[in-house]
Scaffold this motif. Sequence first.
Motif, mmCIF file in Angstrom:
data_model
loop_
_atom_site.group_PDB
_atom_site.id
_atom_site.type_symbol
_atom_site.label_atom_id
_atom_site.label_comp_id
_atom_site.label_asym_id
_atom_site.label_seq_id
_atom_site.Cartn_x
_atom_site.Cartn_y
_atom_site.Cartn_z
ATOM 1 N N LEU A 24 -3.271 2.791 -7.520
ATOM 2 C CA LEU A 24 -3.503 2.976 -6.088
ATOM 3 C C LEU A 24 -3.987 4.373 -5.730
ATOM 4 O O LEU A 24 -4.420 4.596 -4.585
ATOM 5 C CB LEU A 24 -2.201 2.684 -5.325
ATOM 6 C CG LEU A 24 -1.663 1.256 -5.482
ATOM 7 C CD1 LEU A 24 -0.228 1.178 -4.997
ATOM 8 C CD2 LEU A 24 -2.535 0.270 -4.733
ATOM 9 N N ARG A 41 -1.441 -1.382 2.125
ATOM 10 C CA ARG A 41 -2.170 -1.406 0.856
ATOM 11 C C ARG A 41 -1.235 -1.102 -0.304
ATOM 12 O O ARG A 41 -1.265 -1.791 -1.337
ATOM 13 C CB ARG A 41 -3.308 -0.390 0.895
ATOM 14 C CG ARG A 41 -4.028 -0.216 -0.441
ATOM 15 C CD ARG A 41 -5.172 0.776 -0.330
ATOM 16 N NE ARG A 41 -5.806 0.972 -1.625
ATOM 17 C CZ ARG A 41 -5.501 1.946 -2.485
ATOM 18 N NH1 ARG A 41 -4.548 2.829 -2.156
ATOM 19 N NH2 ARG A 41 -6.123 2.052 -3.640
ATOM 20 N N ALA A 51 -11.497 -4.540 1.755
ATOM 21 C CA ALA A 51 -10.917 -3.479 2.589
ATOM 22 C C ALA A 51 -11.891 -2.323 2.759
ATOM 23 O O ALA A 51 -12.022 -1.754 3.851
ATOM 24 C CB ALA A 51 -9.612 -2.990 1.962
ATOM 25 N N CYS A 96 -9.693 -7.569 -3.075
ATOM 26 C CA CYS A 96 -9.149 -7.131 -1.779
ATOM 27 C C CYS A 96 -9.537 -5.676 -1.492
ATOM 28 O O CYS A 96 -9.813 -5.321 -0.339
ATOM 29 C CB CYS A 96 -7.629 -7.275 -1.766
ATOM 30 S SG CYS A 96 -7.056 -8.983 -1.831
ATOM 31 N N GLU A 97 -9.569 -4.863 -2.522
ATOM 32 C CA GLU A 97 -10.005 -3.482 -2.366
ATOM 33 C C GLU A 97 -11.457 -3.429 -1.871
ATOM 34 O O GLU A 97 -11.805 -2.633 -0.986
ATOM 35 C CB GLU A 97 -9.891 -2.735 -3.698
ATOM 36 C CG GLU A 97 -8.473 -2.506 -4.189
ATOM 37 C CD GLU A 97 -7.881 -1.228 -3.638
ATOM 38 O OE1 GLU A 97 -7.532 -1.212 -2.442
ATOM 39 O OE2 GLU A 97 -7.759 -0.254 -4.407
ATOM 40 N N MET A 128 -7.145 3.440 3.340
ATOM 41 C CA MET A 128 -6.703 3.284 1.959
ATOM 42 C C MET A 128 -5.357 3.950 1.687
ATOM 43 O O MET A 128 -4.786 3.773 0.616
ATOM 44 C CB MET A 128 -7.767 3.832 1.000
ATOM 45 C CG MET A 128 -9.145 3.198 1.182
ATOM 46 S SD MET A 128 -9.127 1.377 1.055
ATOM 47 C CE MET A 128 -9.265 1.171 -0.704
ATOM 48 N N GLY A 187 -0.243 -3.533 -3.398
ATOM 49 C CA GLY A 187 -0.481 -3.124 -4.778
ATOM 50 C C GLY A 187 0.767 -3.218 -5.630
ATOM 51 O O GLY A 187 0.710 -3.613 -6.805
ATOM 52 N N TYR A 241 -5.276 -7.089 2.536
ATOM 53 C CA TYR A 241 -4.416 -7.289 1.366
ATOM 54 C C TYR A 241 -3.514 -8.513 1.487
ATOM 55 O O TYR A 241 -2.819 -8.864 0.526
ATOM 56 C CB TYR A 241 -3.611 -6.009 1.102
ATOM 57 C CG TYR A 241 -4.519 -4.860 0.742
ATOM 58 C CD1 TYR A 241 -4.994 -4.712 -0.547
ATOM 59 C CD2 TYR A 241 -4.943 -3.958 1.712
ATOM 60 C CE1 TYR A 241 -5.863 -3.682 -0.876
ATOM 61 C CE2 TYR A 241 -5.809 -2.925 1.396
ATOM 62 C CZ TYR A 241 -6.274 -2.794 0.099
ATOM 63 O OH TYR A 241 -7.145 -1.782 -0.232
ATOM 64 N N ASN A 275 -5.478 -6.575 7.887
ATOM 65 C CA ASN A 275 -4.864 -6.268 6.595
ATOM 66 C C ASN A 275 -5.489 -7.141 5.508
ATOM 67 O O ASN A 275 -4.995 -8.224 5.208
ATOM 68 C CB ASN A 275 -3.351 -6.493 6.642
ATOM 69 C CG ASN A 275 -2.693 -6.235 5.292
ATOM 70 O OD1 ASN A 275 -3.281 -5.604 4.411
ATOM 71 N ND2 ASN A 275 -1.487 -6.731 5.123
ATOM 72 N N SER A 278 -2.829 3.397 3.742
ATOM 73 C CA SER A 278 -1.889 2.570 4.494
ATOM 74 C C SER A 278 -0.775 2.033 3.592
ATOM 75 O O SER A 278 -1.006 1.668 2.427
ATOM 76 C CB SER A 278 -2.635 1.398 5.133
ATOM 77 O OG SER A 278 -1.733 0.421 5.616
#
Length: 734
Positions: free
Chosen positions: A242, A209, A197, A193-194, A204, A213, A179, A177, A206
């Motif tokens: 997101l 995430r 990931a 983090c994006e 994306m 966000g 994030y 994870n 999940s």
Amino acid sequence: MDTISGIIQKITFRNETNAYTVAVLRTKTEDVIIVGTLPFINEGDSVECEGEYTVHATYGEQFKVSSFTQRTPENAAAILRYLSSGAIKGVGPTTATRLVEKFGTDTLDIIQNHPSDMATLKGISMQKAMQIHEEYQKQFGVRDIMMMLSKYSISPDRCVAIYRKLGANAIEVIKANPYVLCEEGIDFPFELCEEIANDYQFDMSSELRVSAGIEYVLRKNLYNGHTCLPRKKFVDVACRLLGAKESVVEICCDRLIECFRLCSENIDGVDFLFIPEYHNAEEHIAARLCSVKRFINTAVTVDELEIENVENRLGIKFEALQRQAIFEAFESGILVLTGGPGTGKTTTLNAIIKLFENRNLKIELAAPTGRAAKRMTELTGMEARTIHRMLEVEWGENDKPYFNRNEKNPLECDVIIVDEASMIDAILFDNLLKALRLSCRIILVGDSDQLPSIGAGNVLGDILAADIFPSIRLQKVFRQAAKSAIINNAHAIIKGEKAEFNAQGTDCFFMKRADKYQTLETLVSLVCERLPSAYGVDPLTDIQVLCPSRMMDTGTLNINNVLQSNLNPFTRDKRQLSYKGVYFREGDKVMQIKNNYDITFTKDNGETGSGVFNGDVGYITDIDIRAQILRVRFDDRIVTYFSEDLSQLELAYAITVHKSQGSEYDYVIIPLCDVPSRLVYRNLLYTAVTRAKKMLILVGDEAIWDAMAKNDRKTLRYTSLQKFLKDNAFNVDF
């Protein structure tokens, strides 16, 4: 980039705080001096370094390392040298020899994977074996994190923070994870983090995430002053960020509320979402303030004769609102005293202090910033402290402030008077209230027309809007103050009246200029030549440029560069350090831009302490290039900054109006040209104007002044304190 590899022969210098290291690297052909941020590098280590050869003016040729890869020692001799160097806490030369004699080339594998085997050696207990294992794990854990995140330019100190937060399994946790790096204590930008990931092909869609966000958007809006956000507007923003469906975001919000990672509150029929820390803070502030009425000693009163005695002693006559404020300070547990410049707040305050002293009540004076506290001391003749110092702040876990003064260890005062109350954010005020006894009277002094606090919350505004505690707004401008065009124009801004400039003998001027180039040219001339020549002032200590914005040609970033090159140009004998394109030079005027409760200082009298705070202004006294440190004088304190601390400093020849809150300057120059439309409003202009004591000079377009003065749009902040105060008022006999 060049690449070199070899064995570390000697560490000649290491800054333990930022891991800046100077070492001798023995390659196959020669010894090379390498310099750079090299955490956990020790004598005997085998490393491969990428960087470039440079020539230092004093120390000669060096290899400046930009990145490195560390290899585990492979033979017994290398392992012995590595362990004997003190690389692992708890292992000295004697212990190292016994370990290598016993385990040979398997020694490091034993330390990492079979620590109990070390306890079979005489003198190594199981506890010590586990300590050695954990220290080794920590070093290689941080190294692994650095290697994993090297492409994202993550600093070593951030990698250490990740290890502390996530532990030995940090790599696995991040891969599962990415994030988690957004969470408090690590605080990576969501965009980074994006990127991580995406590189690890993380799902994306999940909920991990989406949840990250959601919390990110709420935390980011704390920097806009909001302690909460309307749920509907918030969901719209989160969906856009997101690329997620509204139903998914709503479900994640509900689940975060269920597990107490978010709070929800209905305010006037609208659902709001909070980070729990801020919901709890505003809720506690309201409950605590409303409780004061129950515990205050109503036997402590004041009469007309005493007030007349104070008037005779001071040689003045209080006007009606000043007299009412004095009575309320005694009759009520809480008083809010506001008013613009020249309206007699200080005179009223001094009278209140004197009358409380006559009753042997212990009084504490506090302010949000060091400069505001210093000014309060000068105006009252009593020592005033910053709220942080009063609460005896220290660093806690995850570098969060911890206040030693709290419910269990309260301040020993009967009255606390807090100046510049408009600057106090919700978290700080909550912690101040926790440190006060319920019987302590609270007097908040401020100017409600100034900008709200930099931190999240609208404490003074919400208390006034709730209208459940006595508040006195002083409005009469006294005769002496009325002679100042600065003060008259400040009041004209609030009243929506026409300002007056450039009158003979005035202290307030407007120099009209056609464009940004003429504005900048005039500003530089005023600071560097005209004011110093006409009034004998020091351009560094007596003059302050205040800008509405950081950006544009007339913003602080550009003006600081221009003024630095004019007032403190580079010379061969003047040392400097660079940070992200900004040069910090010996003699520069600088400002601390975030609270740092842990950084140490030394006073001129030899006394030591810690803490430098947002808005403190100082001057760079000297720079050590080799150690990558610089020293700054803040009044009577010298503070040492390491290279990674430079993100906390900015040049301060020009500062934003927001950063000037709580301060006053003898000569203020304000460029009014190319001001972004979002900053064209009354509170900003009023705050800027009221920073000037002796002279105010505005340069640029007078139409911008008119537009700012007319725009009475208050800075919108979503907060809940007003609602909580009104709710609590029903439970108290007001």
